[in-house]
Scaffold this motif. Structure first.
Motif, mmCIF file in Angstrom:
data_model
loop_
_atom_site.group_PDB
_atom_site.id
_atom_site.type_symbol
_atom_site.label_atom_id
_atom_site.label_comp_id
_atom_site.label_asym_id
_atom_site.label_seq_id
_atom_site.Cartn_x
_atom_site.Cartn_y
_atom_site.Cartn_z
ATOM 1 N N ALA A 155 0.857 -1.189 0.000
ATOM 2 C CA ALA A 155 0.000 0.000 0.000
ATOM 3 C C ALA A 155 0.893 1.239 0.000
ATOM 4 N N PRO A 156 0.335 2.397 -0.360
ATOM 5 C CA PRO A 156 1.115 3.630 -0.196
ATOM 6 C C PRO A 156 1.173 3.983 1.288
ATOM 7 N N PRO A 157 2.210 4.715 1.743
ATOM 8 C CA PRO A 157 2.367 4.979 3.181
ATOM 9 C C PRO A 157 1.218 5.777 3.795
ATOM 10 N N THR A 158 0.380 6.395 2.962
ATOM 11 C CA THR A 158 -0.739 7.189 3.477
ATOM 12 C C THR A 158 -2.005 6.339 3.675
ATOM 13 N N HIS A 159 -1.933 5.072 3.334
ATOM 14 C CA HIS A 159 -3.150 4.243 3.399
ATOM 15 C C HIS A 159 -3.566 4.006 4.856
ATOM 16 N N PRO A 160 -4.890 4.106 5.157
ATOM 17 C CA PRO A 160 -5.348 3.952 6.551
ATOM 18 C C PRO A 160 -4.997 2.603 7.179
ATOM 19 N N LEU A 161 -4.754 1.561 6.378
ATOM 20 C CA LEU A 161 -4.467 0.246 6.969
ATOM 21 C C LEU A 161 -2.982 0.026 7.283
ATOM 22 N N CYS A 162 -2.152 1.022 6.971
ATOM 23 C CA CYS A 162 -0.697 0.814 7.161
ATOM 24 C C CYS A 162 -0.332 0.472 8.595
ATOM 25 N N LYS A 163 -1.060 1.025 9.549
ATOM 26 C CA LYS A 163 -0.692 0.796 10.954
ATOM 27 C C LYS A 163 -1.495 -0.358 11.574
ATOM 28 N N ALA A 164 -2.463 -0.882 10.815
ATOM 29 C CA ALA A 164 -3.317 -1.949 11.360
ATOM 30 C C ALA A 164 -2.539 -3.255 11.468
ATOM 31 N N ARG A 165 -2.923 -4.092 12.433
ATOM 32 C CA ARG A 165 -2.267 -5.397 12.638
ATOM 33 C C ARG A 165 -3.262 -6.508 12.337
ATOM 34 N N ASP A 166 -2.755 -7.646 11.897
ATOM 35 C CA ASP A 166 -3.575 -8.842 11.623
ATOM 36 C C ASP A 166 -4.841 -8.523 10.815
ATOM 37 N N LEU A 210 13.113 3.008 0.837
ATOM 38 C CA LEU A 210 12.853 4.454 0.757
ATOM 39 C C LEU A 210 11.501 4.830 1.370
ATOM 40 N N LYS A 211 10.811 3.846 1.901
ATOM 41 C CA LYS A 211 9.495 4.024 2.533
ATOM 42 C C LYS A 211 8.466 4.645 1.580
ATOM 43 N N ARG A 212 8.571 4.269 0.341
ATOM 44 C CA ARG A 212 7.575 4.723 -0.637
ATOM 45 C C ARG A 212 6.380 3.779 -0.676
#
Ligand code: PGA
Length: 229
Positions: A84-95, A166-168
């Motif tokens: 996903a792109p780093p701005t996606h709301p699920l980036c920090k979600a787990r499992d 590069l965290k893209r």
């Protein structure tokens, strides 16, 4: 096998394997400078055609077709992840359950791609039909599309070194992912390999630790999945 006098090697690789094969070739060439190579990069359907027509010395691909008479040696895990792109709301979600991705737009490779057929199989098993898939005929286009926010994609970790470093792009923590496939080095049964082809085959098999170390450096959580692969 050291310093083969000369020879030509024709290698056909999955577009996904193109992210590690040129580096392998560069090291092989230092040992065998007089062996020339032609490298053809194509999708799974193209690889099967090359094998059927005996058009190449060696093929590097995902799961070899079961209905062909081939010699196939597996040599390295090929983890596939959802990015996903780093701005996606699920980036920090787990499992994240796969079902949670139901409404997401997916960017998918063209028909004939092994990555695409794997994705279709995994999604179908879960009764998922991704919303309005966007088809693109190269991994590079797909990564650019995800970075631009067009949607998500399922890709091999081998293709992601740079974007992750590069965290893209971000690997989503989806349940049962990474899906572990394997790479195979393949040729038609009965084909007599040249000295150069034999040397390259053995060389490729030995390089697994180095390729995996590079991949793991771009995404450290991979370690635990590789250990249990
Ligand atoms: P592809 O390669 O998606 O470029 O076809 C991977 C494979 O062979 O499975």
């Amino acid at each position: 096998m050291k310093g083969l006098a000369r020879g030509h090697l024709s290698i056909t690789v999955a577009s996904t394997a193109n992210y590690f094969v040129p580096r392998l070739w560069a090291t092989f060439r230092m040992r065998h400078p007089s062996v020339s190579v032609s490298l053809d990069v194509t999708n799974r359907a193209g690889l099967i055609r090359a094998l059927a027509g005996n058009e190449t010395d060696l093929v590097i691909m995902g799961q070899p077709p079961k209905d062909m008479d081939l010699v196939a040696q597996s040599f390295m895990p090929n983890p596939l992840v959802v990015i996903a792109p780093p701005t996606h709301p699920l980036c920090k979600a787990r499992d994240i359950p796969l079902q949670r991705l139901k409404g997401e737009t997916f960017l998918v490779r063209e028909q004939g791609s092994g990555t695409r057929s794997l994705m279709e199989r995994v999604f179908a098993e879960k009764g998922l039909d991704p919303a309005t898939p966007i088809e693109m005929s190269s991994t590079e286009a797909l990564k650019q599309g995800v970075e631009a926010g067009l949607g998500l994609a399922l890709l091999s970790m081998h293709t992601l070194d740079m974007e992750l470093a590069l965290k893209r792009l971000v690997v989503l923590d989806v349940v049962k992912f990474p899906i572990m496939r394997y790479w195979y080095i393949v040729y038609p049964k009965g084909k007599e390999l040249s000295l150069a082809a034999q040397a390259f085959l053995e060389f490729v098999i030995q390089r697994e630790p180095e390729i995996l170390a590079r991949m793991q450096a771009s995404w450290p959580p991979l370690k635990k999945y590789l250990e249990s692969a």
